[in-house]
Design a protein around this motif. Structure first.
Motif, PDB file in Angstrom:
ATOM      1  N   ARG A  14       0.866  -1.346  -0.318  1.00 56.48           N
ATOM      2  CA  ARG A  14      -0.158  -0.382   0.170  1.00 56.48           C
ATOM      3  C   ARG A  14       0.608   1.388  -0.043  1.00 56.48           C
ATOM      4  O   ARG A  14       0.559   2.468  -0.716  1.00 56.48           O
ATOM      5  N   THR A  41      -6.822   0.245  -1.367  1.00 55.18           N
ATOM      6  CA  THR A  41      -7.698   0.253  -0.299  1.00 55.18           C
ATOM      7  C   THR A  41      -8.455   0.552  -0.330  1.00 55.18           C
ATOM      8  O   THR A  41     -10.341  -0.195   0.462  1.00 55.18           O
ATOM      9  N   PRO A  42      -9.456   1.745  -1.736  1.00 50.16           N
ATOM     10  CA  PRO A  42     -10.843   0.987  -1.880  1.00 50.16           C
ATOM     11  C   PRO A  42     -11.746   0.220  -2.550  1.00 50.16           C
ATOM     12  O   PRO A  42     -13.045   0.101  -1.424  1.00 50.16           O
ATOM     13  N   TRP A  98     -12.145  -1.650   1.116  1.00 51.07           N
ATOM     14  CA  TRP A  98     -13.323  -1.508   1.885  1.00 51.07           C
ATOM     15  C   TRP A  98     -14.645  -1.705   1.166  1.00 51.07           C
ATOM     16  O   TRP A  98     -15.346  -2.493   1.274  1.00 51.07           O
ATOM     17  N   GLU A  99     -14.464  -1.251  -0.084  1.00 51.12           N
ATOM     18  CA  GLU A  99     -16.044  -1.777  -1.285  1.00 51.12           C
ATOM     19  C   GLU A  99     -16.301  -2.827  -1.033  1.00 51.12           C
ATOM     20  O   GLU A  99     -17.948  -3.463  -1.526  1.00 51.12           O
ATOM     21  N   ASP A 105      -6.236   7.475   4.616  1.00 50.58           N
ATOM     22  CA  ASP A 105      -5.255   6.217   2.891  1.00 50.58           C
ATOM     23  C   ASP A 105      -6.318   6.439   2.169  1.00 50.58           C
ATOM     24  O   ASP A 105      -6.494   6.234   0.440  1.00 50.58           O
ATOM     25  N   GLU A 106      -7.761   5.720   2.100  1.00 53.03           N
ATOM     26  CA  GLU A 106      -9.134   5.152   1.432  1.00 53.03           C
ATOM     27  C   GLU A 106      -9.248   6.823   1.283  1.00 53.03           C
ATOM     28  O   GLU A 106      -9.714   7.079  -0.446  1.00 53.03           O
ATOM     29  N   ASP A 124      -7.061   8.052  -1.967  1.00 53.64           N
ATOM     30  CA  ASP A 124      -7.421   7.249  -3.104  1.00 53.64           C
ATOM     31  C   ASP A 124      -8.695   7.166  -3.847  1.00 53.64           C
ATOM     32  O   ASP A 124      -8.135   7.340  -5.038  1.00 53.64           O
TER      33      ASP A 124
END
Length: 304
Positions: free
Chosen positions: A113, A137-138, A141-142, A223-224, A227
């Motif tokens: 990352r 990262t997104p 999470w998504e 971070d998210e 991005d």
């Protein structure tokens, strides 16, 4: 603390690179085009002991502990400390301090990352990027689900506010560490005993555990956000990208890792490998078989 990493890295020199905000513990060896190797959670630079020595004959190899991990210390916190952008800034400054203005980045897990953030933020410096068991990262999470939460509980637990996450880890650090290593390596016996002990000694340190929590807190917040800004602007990594992933692994919506990375980079190739999450230690031969030709192909001597 006793340093065991040196015993695993024949041909490397121990260096310390002290910057205003970070004091890096770093191993350096070899000669040729520079390659920066970045480890993940819950490891130290010892994670690269089965890869780094095989790069010495053709590359200058730089193997640091991430800021706050292992024996690299965060000296001064600031806004965004713990974020991948902040870590990337620190590592880029470290590489310049070592005399490397252009370098390839190979990152596993959390180091992956940091690696793609370096490639996005310093396109004039990063010559190639290699992602090991990471998608942006997104996308993580998504695509999260019950299965993801049960298998990667630490993404959620370690992102909790201080001191909750630190308190959870302090209850029985070695049990938590060994359980994580056993799961991610598909059997802790696949890891070198000296590497395991290096991870244990580092994880025993409350300051290291705090830095780890700060890393995961950033992953759930800044971070998210960073991005998502890049994704909205359709910014892409412009250098060649090589991707390794756990064979058979799919992400949110059943997407293939190469398809995900094609949304983030212009030139993407890669392969799924057997060996679980800790591929630098469980599948080093397979990685090297592809990594070495990739690094030879992508290197060019940039103008100063």
């Amino acid at each position: 603390m006793k340093r065991l990493a040196n015993s695993l890295f024949s041909g490397f020199e121990e260096r310390r690179v002290t910057l205003p905000q970070t004091d890096f513990a770093v191993l350096v060896g070899g000669s040729g085009p520079p390659v920066l190797l970045l480890h993940g959670y819950p490891e130290t630079r010892s994670a690269w002991h089965r890869i780094a020595p095989h790069l010495l004959s053709s590359h200058t190899v730089v193997v640091p502990d991430l800021p706050g991990y292992g024996w690299s210390r965060v000296l001064q916190t600031s806004t965004g400390s713990g974020s991948k952008r902040w870590m990337g800034n620190q590592l880029h400054a470290m590489m310049r301090e070592l005399g490397h203005h252009h370098y390839a980045v190979v990152g596993h897990d959390r180091g992956g990352r940091v690696g793609y953030r370096l490639a996005l933020d310093f396109p004039e410096a990063v010559t190639a990027y290699v992602s090991v068991t990471v998608v942006p990262t997104p996308e993580m999470w998504e695509g999260s689900s019950k299965a993801f939460g049960m298998g990667a509980w630490h993404w959620f637990a370690l992102a909790q506010p201080e001191p909750l996450a630190e308190t959870l880890l302090s209850g029985n650090p070695r049990m938590i560490l060994d359980s994580s290593l056993n799961k991610m390596a598909q059997g802790i016996a696949r890891l070198h005993p000296l590497a395991i002990e290096d991870y244990r000694i580092a994880f025993d340190d409350p300051s290291v555990r705090h830095a780890i929590c700060e890393d995961y807190r950033a992953g759930a917040t800044v971070d998210e956000a960073d991005d998502l800004v890049d994704r909205a602007k359709r910014r892409k990594i412009t250098v060649p990208v090589l991707v390794f992933w756990e064979a058979g692994r799919r992400y949110g919506g059943g997407r293939e890792p190469l398809d995900i990375w094609a949304d983030w980079a212009n030139d993407v190739s890669g392969k799924g490998l057997e060996g679980g999450h800790m591929l630098p230690e469980t599948a080093p031969g397979e990685i090297l078989e592809i990594l070495l030709p990739f690094l030879r192909r992508v290197w060019h001597a940039p103008s100063a």
